[in-house]
Design a protein around this motif. Structure first.
Motif, PDB file in Angstrom:
ATOM      1  N   LEU A 665       0.838  -1.197   0.000  1.00  0.00           N
ATOM      2  CA  LEU A 665       0.000   0.000   0.000  1.00  0.00           C
ATOM      3  C   LEU A 665       0.878   1.255   0.000  1.00  0.00           C
ATOM      4  O   LEU A 665       1.712   1.431   0.888  1.00  0.00           O
ATOM      5  N   ASN A 666       0.683   2.103  -0.965  1.00  0.00           N
ATOM      6  CA  ASN A 666       1.456   3.332  -1.111  1.00  0.00           C
ATOM      7  C   ASN A 666       0.536   4.493  -1.435  1.00  0.00           C
ATOM      8  O   ASN A 666      -0.470   4.333  -2.136  1.00  0.00           O
ATOM      9  N   PHE A 667       0.903   5.673  -0.935  1.00  0.00           N
ATOM     10  CA  PHE A 667       0.191   6.902  -1.239  1.00  0.00           C
ATOM     11  C   PHE A 667       1.170   7.903  -1.846  1.00  0.00           C
ATOM     12  O   PHE A 667       2.357   7.883  -1.541  1.00  0.00           O
ATOM     13  N   SER A 668       0.636   8.807  -2.647  1.00  0.00           N
ATOM     14  CA  SER A 668       1.454   9.906  -3.150  1.00  0.00           C
ATOM     15  C   SER A 668       0.541  11.056  -3.553  1.00  0.00           C
ATOM     16  O   SER A 668      -0.682  10.899  -3.656  1.00  0.00           O
ATOM     17  N   GLY A 669       1.122  12.215  -3.774  1.00  0.00           N
ATOM     18  CA  GLY A 669       0.304  13.363  -4.140  1.00  0.00           C
ATOM     19  C   GLY A 669       1.146  14.556  -4.524  1.00  0.00           C
ATOM     20  O   GLY A 669       2.384  14.537  -4.413  1.00  0.00           O
ATOM     21  N   ALA A 670       0.476  15.589  -4.971  1.00  0.00           N
ATOM     22  CA  ALA A 670       1.150  16.817  -5.361  1.00  0.00           C
ATOM     23  C   ALA A 670       0.207  17.991  -5.143  1.00  0.00           C
ATOM     24  O   ALA A 670      -1.019  17.843  -5.222  1.00  0.00           O
ATOM     25  N   LEU A 671       0.784  19.145  -4.849  1.00  0.00           N
ATOM     26  CA  LEU A 671       0.032  20.381  -4.711  1.00  0.00           C
ATOM     27  C   LEU A 671       0.793  21.482  -5.431  1.00  0.00           C
ATOM     28  O   LEU A 671       2.003  21.642  -5.226  1.00  0.00           O
ATOM     29  N   ALA A 672       0.094  22.225  -6.273  1.00  0.00           N
ATOM     30  CA  ALA A 672       0.723  23.314  -7.015  1.00  0.00           C
ATOM     31  C   ALA A 672      -0.021  24.610  -6.709  1.00  0.00           C
ATOM     32  O   ALA A 672      -1.232  24.701  -6.935  1.00  0.00           O
ATOM     33  N   TYR A 673       0.710  25.591  -6.187  1.00  0.00           N
ATOM     34  CA  TYR A 673       0.184  26.942  -6.024  1.00  0.00           C
ATOM     35  C   TYR A 673       0.851  27.811  -7.078  1.00  0.00           C
ATOM     36  O   TYR A 673       2.081  27.912  -7.130  1.00  0.00           O
TER      37      TYR A 673
END
Length: 843
Positions: A665-673
């Motif tokens: 089980l793996n999670f990942s993500g990104a946020l761009a402002y």
């Protein structure tokens, strides 16, 4: 792909382990080629999003537009007769109209840079990795990487023989995909890989009920084939050859383009002959239903094409599109000593795209005269086919974009044991573009065909542009300590372009007026040249084996050129003048200057908890000058191409990944402002008093006769750039669970959020796209070793429809015509929901 695949599963900025981890497990390291050399993602001082091939397979990603859900700051629009598409990053991109503009986001295909935006229509398959490099990358990627780089690395031959096959059925668009590859060694020194994929989508674009068109569903067929040869005859030499063929067929260049009915809330008429003829619109004004109103051409317009026109012999009664791409790349590396390597990359591209569609977008009979006069008294040819419900599409054209490009890059790189290393290189590009089309700007054949030739088009225009570019570049790396590294370099580019415009044919009715040039027009050579220095400096500090801190100063350069959207009316009339100054002024009006960028970024790439948690953060600030802009006047049906203003793009990118204690089980993500705004005077409409006229006092800059703008000018200074949402991000998970020794269950998901954004850069109140959320997911069962897998894949499960670009619909009614003043806009959109059932096998 092991752990590397699990980290890249969501297609976010796939944070990877530092270089030291390679000593324990090479599969835990994701590498990128951001500076013309292989480096780990965690150590390279560049903001990069890496998407592994396993992710692309899981989510049926085989088009450039499909990648947007994995890269929050990316926007891609596909379709159209000019550039063929548009790609922007962090709010910086190029016009989706002009084929003369290079893409601000360079395409890098296996190490070969291609700057034409029509490549967004090219599918891909059997890909090892996609890297999206953010910010200017001109030092290592050249003159069309001012906003970033979209890099595709295809898979190479395997050390052992293997074969893979996949078949999928898509249920929403009724599509079928069949693909496969075979790979292995032909000898101890030569490997081969042969891959291909065929896609057939029956309902790629579905039309609105009642649309006057023979094909109520527009289809799409796509073939991608590639041969790769890898030769390693000795320890100090290797060569890699890739030969690609891509074939795309569709039922018209206008794909997912809908009509927004504007503030007046009605579907506006097509207005022709200065208001003498009005054609009702068949648009429903619903831009959220995923249905489109694209009408077939009026029978008056397609009876005869001018001799030599691209659509002659190809048009069979309905819109069509066909693109053939031949692409070859030869790369070799020679170790001339233990410390010096010579590398060569030779690239060849041959693209030939021809399509036919009608860019009035709508039109259904019967047409009428707003004053009540009989149609036959004004447009006899139209009156003969002016039945209720008849197809009356106008503004038709058959553009051909034929591009041939050869590039050659040579590099010498060192690998010394000491603190100093270098790279020097040279680059050459030769490119020729033929952009030829017959068009209907006036639609004069609704009166009658040409009495001399019988042609039913307004004119046939051809433009040839030849480009030669030479670059020299060098970079130096100084490792002051094991932890502190300074690197920098500069690229010098010199480019020349020569364009000629010929108009073999103009309808006799038009050439008889003073507003059009005559048949047989030839402009003579129109030249453009420019040179540029693009420096770059970066500093990296490895605080610990798991934390890298970096800062970079960067510059970008997107070359100028000669517009190819000039019409054989007012835009070219001055070429016939006996006054050299007038001819020169007309030629100058077709040139646009180069666009430049300057700024920098700082960032931290870090890993924690035995490298199970990765967090990468970067902040950027860039200023882009002399923006290359092309707008369209929907009432006068004229293009406006110019350099304007300044755009400042600043913001923060955050990317993370977590390998949880739960097995698989793996999670990942990104946020761009992103805060991207025009930061200088940007006049898109000089108003009724003309540019620079004095305005009333009390307004900044007004009342001064020398002011560059006046009260009724439209000035976008301070407005947010198009396609630049303030916030965008995604979060994803990947869960692989063993069910037995021979069975594995997989569950994957990706959620993307995109904030609201302007869709055009024409007025202060351009159409805005509201914020939206999309969800992708897949569930699979298969063999743990990958021998077989059965998957159910959902893309855009919420069936969210959003707008990428907008602009005035051609042939709108102006004031004083007895009709409501038109304000309809053409909006380009994404594909809707797709649901695939796929079976894959590997032997």
């Amino acid at each position: 792909m092991g752990s590397a695949a699990s980290l890249a599963f969501a297609g976010v900025a796939a944070p990877a382990h530092a270089q030291d981890a390679a000593e324990d497990d090479d599969s835990n390291v994701i590498t990128v080629i951001a500076r013309k050399q292989t480096e780990t993602l965690q150590e390279v001082p560049v903001t990069v999003t890496a998407i592994g091939g396993d992710t692309l397979e899981k989510f049926q990603v085989d088009q450039i537009a499909d990648v947007v859900s994995r890269v929050p700051a990316l926007n891609v629009q596909v379709g159209g007769s000019g550039s063929g598409g548009q790609i922007s990053l962090r709010g910086v991109g190029s016009s989706n109209i002009s084929a003369a503009f290079d893409s601000a986001v360079a395409f890098d295909f296996d190490g070969v840079q291609v700057s034409t935006m029509r490549m967004v229509q090219a599918g891909f398959f059997d890909v090892e990795q996609i890297d999206v490099l953010k910010g200017p990358q001109s030092l290592f990627f050249g003159k069309s990487a001012s906003a970033g780089v979209f890099s595709i690395r295809s898979a190479n031959p395997t050390p052992d023989w293997e074969m893979g096959v996949k078949v999928s059925q898509e249920f929403e668009e009724n599509g079928t995909v069949i693909g496969g590859y075979i790979s292995g060694p032909l000898s101890d020194t030569l490997g081969i890989r042969l891959a291909g994929q065929y896609t057939n989508v029956e309902d790629y674009v579905e039309l609105e009920a009642g649309t006057p068109a023979i094909n109520q569903s527009r289809g799409l067929k796509d073939f991608v084939g590639r041969l790769t040869l890898q030769w390693e005859p000795s320890d100090n030499f290797n060569a890699n050859l890739k030969l690609n063929y891509i074939r795309n067929e569709n039922d018209g260049a206008i794909a997912h383009s809908d009509i927004d009915c504007g503030p007046n809330g009605r579907a506006d008429e097509i207005v022709l002959l200065g208001g003498g003829i009005a054609v009702p619109s068949n648009a429903s004004c619903d831009t959220n239903d995923g249905l489109y109103p694209t009408a077939d051409p009026s029978a008056t317009l397609v009876q005869q094409f001018p001799d030599g026109s691209p659509g002659q012999g190809k048009f069979k009664g309905t819109p069509f599109g066909e693109t053939d791409i031949i692409f070859g790349r030869l790369k070799w590396d020679l170790d001339v000593s233990d410390t010096l390597t010579v590398s060569s990359v030779s690239g060849y591209l041959n693209l030939d795209a021809v399509d036919f569609d009608c860019y009035g977008y709508v039109g259904v009979g019967p047409a009428f005269n707003p004053g009540g006069a009989p149609v036959g008294a004004i447009a006899p040819a139209l009156a003969a086919v002016n039945t209720a419900g008849s197809a009356q599409g106008f503004g038709c054209s058959d553009p051909q974009n034929a591009t041939e490009q050869f590039t050659q890059e040579l590099r010498l790189a060192s690998d010394f044991d000491g603190m100093f290393n270098f790279m020097i290189g040279a680059f050459y590009e030769s490119r020729e573009i033929d952009f030829n089309t017959s068009q209907q700007a006036v639609n004069i054949s609704i009166v009658a065909p040409d009495p001399v030739t019988g042609s039913t088009f307004d004119y046939f225009k051809k433009q040839n542009t030849k480009t030669e570019a030479v670059s020299l570049f060098s970079s130096v790396t100084l490792d002051f300590t094991d932890q502190l590294q300074l690197s920098g370099g500069v690229r010098w580019t010199d480019e020349t372009k020569t364009s000629t415009i010929s108009v073999p044919y103009v309808h006799t009715f038009l050439s008889a007026t003073p507003n059009f040039i005559d048949s047989g027009f030839f402009s003579g050579p129109i030249k453009f040249s420019d040179s540029n220095f693009s420096p770059e400096v970066s500093l990296r500090y490895q605080a610990t084996p798991d934390i890298n801190i970096y800062g970079a100063f960067k510059t970008g350069f997107k070359s100028g050129g000669i517009d190819n959207s000039a019409l054989p009316s007012s835009s070219l009339l001055g070429f016939d003048s006996p006054d050299p100054a007038v001819r020169q002024a007309v030629a100058d009006s077709l040139r646009f200057k180069s666009e430049t960028g300057l700024g920098g970024e700082i960032g931290v790439k870090s890993q924690f908890a035995d490298r199970s948690v990765t967090l990468n953060v970067s902040a950027f600030y860039y200023v882009f000058d002399d923006l290359q802009v092309q707008n369209f006047d929907a009432t006068t049906v004229q293009f406006e191409t110019f350099n304007a203003s300044q755009l400042t793009s600043k913001g923060i990118d955050v990317e993370w990944a977590w390998q949880t204690p739960v097995e698989g089980l793996n999670f990942s993500g990104a946020l761009a402002y992103t805060d991207a705004k025009f930061t200088d005077t940007f006049i898109t409409d000089p108003g009724t008093d003309g540019p620079g006229a004095p305005g009333p006092t009390g307004i900044s800059g007004e009342g001064d006769p020398n002011s560059p703008f006046s009260a009724d000018d439209t000035n976008l200074d301070g407005r947010t750039a198009a396609r630049a949402p303030k916030f965008a991000g995604n979060i994803a998970f990947d869960w692989t669970m063993p069910m037995s020794d021979s069975l594995e269950f997989g569950l994957n998901g990706n959620l993307l959020y995109t904030g609201s954004y302007f869709t055009n850069e024409d007025t202060l109140d351009d159409l805005k796209q509201d914020s939206y959320v999309t969800i992708d997911g897949s569930v699979s069962v298969g063999d743990p070793d990958g021998k077989w897998r059965l998957s159910l894949v959902g893309v855009n499960l919420t069936d969210e429809i959003w707008i990428n670009t907008s602009g005035g619909r051609p042939f709108l009614a102006g004031p004083g015509l007895g009709l409501t003043i038109g304000d309809d806009q053409v909006v380009t959109q994404n594909r809707g929901r797709q649901v695939f059932l796929e079976a894959a096998f590997k032997f």
